[in-house]
Design a protein around this motif. Sequence first.
Motif, mmCIF file in Angstrom:
data_model
loop_
_atom_site.group_PDB
_atom_site.id
_atom_site.type_symbol
_atom_site.label_atom_id
_atom_site.label_comp_id
_atom_site.label_asym_id
_atom_site.label_seq_id
_atom_site.Cartn_x
_atom_site.Cartn_y
_atom_site.Cartn_z
ATOM 1 N N ILE A 1 -4.402 5.495 -3.574
ATOM 2 C CA ILE A 1 -4.227 6.941 -3.430
ATOM 3 C C ILE A 1 -5.173 7.453 -2.358
ATOM 4 C CG2 ILE A 1 -4.469 9.166 -4.599
ATOM 5 C CD1 ILE A 1 -3.668 7.791 -7.187
ATOM 6 N N PHE B 1 3.369 12.127 0.076
ATOM 7 C CA PHE B 1 3.395 13.229 -0.881
ATOM 8 C C PHE B 1 3.113 14.520 -0.123
ATOM 9 C CE2 PHE B 1 3.108 9.756 -3.703
ATOM 10 C CZ PHE B 1 3.434 10.188 -4.985
ATOM 11 N N PHE C 1 -0.021 5.898 -1.761
ATOM 12 C CA PHE C 1 0.432 7.250 -2.060
ATOM 13 C C PHE C 1 -0.444 8.190 -1.243
ATOM 14 C CE2 PHE C 1 2.285 6.540 -6.627
ATOM 15 C CZ PHE C 1 3.172 5.610 -6.109
ATOM 16 N N SER C 2 0.105 8.740 -0.181
ATOM 17 C CA SER C 2 -0.675 9.528 0.779
ATOM 18 C C SER C 2 -0.240 10.987 0.777
ATOM 19 C CB SER C 2 -0.506 8.939 2.182
ATOM 20 O OG SER C 2 -1.204 9.710 3.145
ATOM 21 N N GLN D 1 -0.158 12.614 -6.669
ATOM 22 C CA GLN D 1 -0.242 11.161 -6.495
ATOM 23 C C GLN D 1 -0.680 10.439 -7.765
ATOM 24 O OE1 GLN D 1 -1.786 13.484 -4.473
ATOM 25 N NE2 GLN D 1 -2.278 12.551 -2.502
#
Length: 317
Positions: free
Chosen positions: A129, A149, A17-18, A25
């Motif tokens: 994350i 994200f 999740f970047s 995130q």
Amino acid sequence: MLQNALRNHTVNHAYVFSGPPGSGQMKMAQTFAKALFCERRTDDACGECLSCRKVEHGNHPDLHIVEPDGATIKIDQIRGLQRIFSYRSESSNPKVYIIQRADTMTVQAANSLLKFLEEPQLPVVGILISENGQALLPTIQSRSQMVPFHALHPEMMMQELIGEGYTAGLVRSVVHMASGLESCREILQQNWFAEIRNVVLQLVKESMSRGSSSIILAQQKIFKTGLSEHLDILFHLFHLWFKDMLHFRYGRHESIVFIDHLESVSKLAITRSTEQWVSYMDLAANCRKKLRFNVNGQLCVEQLLIGLSDTSGSITG
């Protein structure tokens, strides 16, 4: 995408999740974990069953969260995770781990995680994350599914925060400084934010008048108070103010951040050229950068104020 994976039973063994801080995130990672564990639904979390409540309360036995130990995530933390995950789950659901700030893993920790990704002993779902997923080892990236994200649009955050009762002028400033609602709320709930915003307005007016005593004012208002702990915010507000001068000069009133001080904006905007306002923006940005390299904060503030008092770029009209 994540719901489709749940519906089709094609959940990946690892996700990255970047995106920028505050863009959701961690909240999404926890919601995804709840959906994986949920006893009532297959493609979402009901939020009511025992498993969902355990995730919310932070005591689900099959969910483990790893955070940096100091500045980095160390190899012993990854080894500890592997040890925990070597035991079978009591349920048929996979075990889930969430690694916050995954880009801070040491090389040894990242290599240890890579082995875990390649040879999981049990059904496992990992969520990494990171502010910048590209900073992770390419081999980790290639074995994970990237989920980008993005920061919420400032207008969306403004509507939400004003609806919650926060002052419109403060909200308009903070949504251009923080990338998520939680981050905005954290700043808005601090009394010093309104104070430092007012100090910026005072310093701008003082430093741009002849015979300026802005450095003395800064000493009294910033360095003799607790506001000196928030110089990064101060320089960011200066940057937004200078940008407002350009918005006014080009007729983009809807983009002005300090709209509650439109009269002051309109009077000051025409006292400097476009090039001068751009140079002030650069000066504020450079002062923020110097802070990060541990340059003395008071020197940075004085450098900015001296630069603003230089009228060589002023114009009439």
